[in-house]
Design an enzyme around this catalytic site. Structure first.
Site, PDB file in Angstrom:
ATOM      1  N   ALA A   1      -3.608   1.327  12.756  1.00 35.89           N
ATOM      2  CA  ALA A   1      -4.860   1.432  11.954  1.00 35.89           C
ATOM      3  C   ALA A   1      -5.606  -0.229  12.727  1.00 35.89           C
ATOM      4  O   ALA A   1      -6.668   0.462  13.293  1.00 35.89           O
ATOM      5  CB  ALA A   1      -5.334   1.437  11.020  1.00 35.89           C
TER       6      ALA A   1
ATOM      7  N   ARG B   1       2.493   8.305   7.580  1.00 31.70           N
ATOM      8  CA  ARG B   1       2.484   7.910   9.112  1.00 31.70           C
ATOM      9  C   ARG B   1       3.845   7.609   9.164  1.00 31.70           C
ATOM     10  O   ARG B   1       4.708   7.019   7.729  1.00 31.70           O
ATOM     11  CB  ARG B   1       1.526   6.904   9.314  1.00 31.70           C
ATOM     12  CG  ARG B   1       0.245   7.037   9.459  1.00 31.70           C
ATOM     13  CD  ARG B   1      -0.257   6.300  10.233  1.00 31.70           C
ATOM     14  NE  ARG B   1      -0.428   4.495   8.940  1.00 31.70           N
ATOM     15  CZ  ARG B   1      -0.617   3.631   9.318  1.00 31.70           C
ATOM     16  NH1 ARG B   1      -0.815   2.956  10.332  1.00 31.70           N
ATOM     17  NH2 ARG B   1      -0.288   2.202   8.486  1.00 31.70           N
TER      18      ARG B   1
ATOM     19  N   LYS C   1       1.115  -1.591   0.014  1.00 31.41           N
ATOM     20  CA  LYS C   1      -0.183  -0.340  -0.077  1.00 31.41           C
ATOM     21  C   LYS C   1       0.918   1.150  -0.118  1.00 31.41           C
ATOM     22  O   LYS C   1       0.613   2.021  -1.101  1.00 31.41           O
ATOM     23  CB  LYS C   1      -0.696   0.207   0.785  1.00 31.41           C
ATOM     24  CG  LYS C   1      -1.490   0.504   1.518  1.00 31.41           C
ATOM     25  CD  LYS C   1      -3.184   1.117   2.029  1.00 31.41           C
ATOM     26  CE  LYS C   1      -2.593  -0.060   3.352  1.00 31.41           C
ATOM     27  NZ  LYS C   1      -2.073   0.924   3.931  1.00 31.41           N
TER      28      LYS C   1
END
Length: 554
Positions: free
Chosen positions: A272, A93, A70
């Site tokens: 997450a 991040r 990703k």
């Protein structure tokens, strides 16, 4: 074949002042950290241009050990947008040392779609995580000192919420006893450690607009309860100012660059699967004010990071995504279809078609937000034309289009069609529709997340969780947004149920109130806030020579 770190070490890295100038930053807004990193001190409340840039959210299918890439696609897409003539920035991040030394790897992309300096970013970077850890543990020390010094706030040591924190996967510290050793060593009680990225201070850092906003949020942190079960906050302890002081530099976004010199802001790193999984609002807003296109990502799959970005971050950001990109790989889809990891190089249309159900549920979930959705197929050399065609046909049947991204090998040059499709999609009109209303009760929010995003049948609360909701209603906390703490590997709370399971319910064992961050964490299944190391952690493979040359870091 070169490793990621070998490619990064061989790259030409521009001076960070040149990257800042290319991004449109002024000299006084840049605080260099050496030659290739900088802190950005830009006030996001001051508009730099009339209209914010286009926002592209990159998310993914449920991750597998096969890898989805990703971050690699995020970087490659941004570089491809630059090649298409668009002023582009990335907002990512920061990596945690936990997975860097554990099993997942870093968060800087891979191959020729990387952010550099890769080693620095994946290790200590500019010290943000260290500042957060210090602030977190300062609060822990102040709490125990208050109890030791006569306990003026009447804190009940049996009902503490605030643990210690460490940015390392250390299962031995999940449950500990402290205050042992006699009267001068404190009051004995049970305690434990969370990983730093699970700290509420990490969530607050990524959600704060400025220092005073951060201080006000820190004051609201509930650290535990009194013997009368009254919440005790940081404001009651009187140390919000000290904690904010420790974070005065950490709140500033970090500027770096891709291998193709695309300006990149890396800031904040909540996981997450146990937190909200997005980079900071401050970094995203800064990028939106400087660039015409901003590519950002949310952690893990769309069921976790994607949903949290859309339902929690977007209202605070004040900007909805113009396009959503779901990343998938043929390898990972075959694994969701039942194929073993060591067999993924073999063509298997049957396993692929079975695993496509996972992508289908993510497409359905993301499309309900009424934002254009695309699929990026992160290409591996073992993918066959038949397998790629099967993915593209499946996506077309679901009302979207899939585009190849050969960015690990070619960088931005490997995704021209994806970039073109993103540009066209961001020009479309959209009518962003959140999943739930702010005034919905917690149980309503939970049910909507599970049934709509996960494809499950609903929620089951433990006795403890049910009692907590009744208490929260009395305290006025029952309508806060919900952050699901759930395994990233499955739509369900069972990590072994791959693909797109049906007929399941999510089991919430307890809630953790995060009033400073402004949400309730729903702890589901066996999810942990302090991960452990695998049998062969990545730390075994990392080394450094006498010249300071690092090897084995991916």
């Amino acid at each position: 074949m070169q490793s990621d770190i070998e490619i990064a070490q061989a790259a030409e890295v521009w001076p960070i002042d040149d990257i800042a100038t290319a991004a449109g930053l002024q000299h006084h807004e840049v605080e260099p950290y050496g030659r290739d990193k900088a802190k950005i001190n830009l006030d996001p409340s001051i508009a730099r241009k009339q209209e914010l840039g286009k926002l592209i959210l990159v998310t993914a299918i449920n991750p597998t050990p096969a890898g989805e890439g990703k971050s690699t696609v995020t970087v490659g897409l941004a570089d491809a947008l630059v090649l298409a003539g668009k002023k582009t920035m990335i907002a990512l991040r920061e990596p945690s040392l936990g997975p860097v030394m554990g099993m997942k790897g870093g968060a800087t992309g891979g191959g020729n779609a990387q952010v550099v300096p890769m080693a620095d970013i994946n290790l200590h970077f500019t010290g943000d995580f260290h500042a957060l850890t210090s602030a977190h543990n300062t609060l822990a020390a102040v709490i125990d000192n208050s109890i030791f010094q006569g306990n003026p706030l009447n804190i009940d040591p049996r009902r503490m919420l605030w643990k210690r924190a460490l940015d390392v996967n250390d299962r031995a510290l999940r449950h500990i006893n402290i205050g042992l050793g006699g009267p001068t060593s404190g009051v004995p009680r049970e305690d434990g450690f969370d990983i730093t990225v699970a700290s509420e201070l990490m969530a607050i850092l990524t959600l704060s607009h400025d220092l005073m906003d951060m201080k006000a949020r820190i004051e609201k942190i509930v650290i535990g309860y009194t013997y009368e079960r009254v919440p005790v906050t940081v404001k009651d302890l009187g140390v919000a100012g000290a904690l904010t002081t420790l974070l005065k530099d950490a709140i500033k976004p970090n500027l770096v660059q891709t291998l193709a010199h695309t300006p990149t802001l890396i800031h904040g790193g909540p996981f997450a699967n146990i937190a909200q999984g997005t980079n900071s609002i401050r970094a995203t807003k800064t990028a939106l004010q400087l660039a015409d296109y901003v590519v950002t990502e949310a952690g893990f799959g769309a069921d976790l990071g994607g949903e949290k970005f859309l339902d929690f971050k977007v209202p605070l950001l004040g900007k909805t995504p113009d396009t959503i990109v779901i990343v998938a790989t043929v390898r990972a889809l075959k694994m969701h279809g039942g194929k073993a990891k060591d067999e993924l190089k073999e063509p298997d249309l049957g396993a692929l078609k079975a695993g496509l159900a996972n992508l289908g549920q993510h497409l359905k979930a993301m499309s309900r937000y009424n934002v254009p959705v695309l699929v990026a197929v992160n290409r591996f050399i073992t993918d066959t034309p038949e397998e790629i065609q099967a993915v593209q046909a499946f996506v077309s049947e679901h009302g979207a289009k899939a585009y190849l991204a050969n960015v690990w090998e070619q960088g931005g040059a490997g995704a021209p069609e994806l970039a073109k499709a993103v540009i066209e999609a961001t020009a479309q009109a959209s009518n962003f529709t959140p999943l739930y209303a702010p005034e919905d009760d917690a149980i309503v929010k939970l049910e909507k997340i599970v049934t709509t995003i996960y494809g499950g049948d609903g929620v089951e609360l433990s006795d403890k969780a049910a009692k907590q909701l009744k208490t929260f209603a009395k305290l006025g906390w029952d309508k806060l947004p919900i952050i699901m703490a759930k395994t990233q590997y499955s739509f369900s709370d069972d990590a072994k149920k791959l693909g797109a399971p049906t007929g399941f319910k999510i089991h919430v064992r307890e809630f953790v109130p995060k009033l400073g961050a402004g949400f309730l964490v729903a702890m589901t299944g066996s999810i942990l806030t302090m991960p452990g190391l695998p049998k062969h952690p990545a730390a075994y493979d990392i080394d450094i020579d006498e010249q300071g040359h690092i090897v084995g870091l991916f």
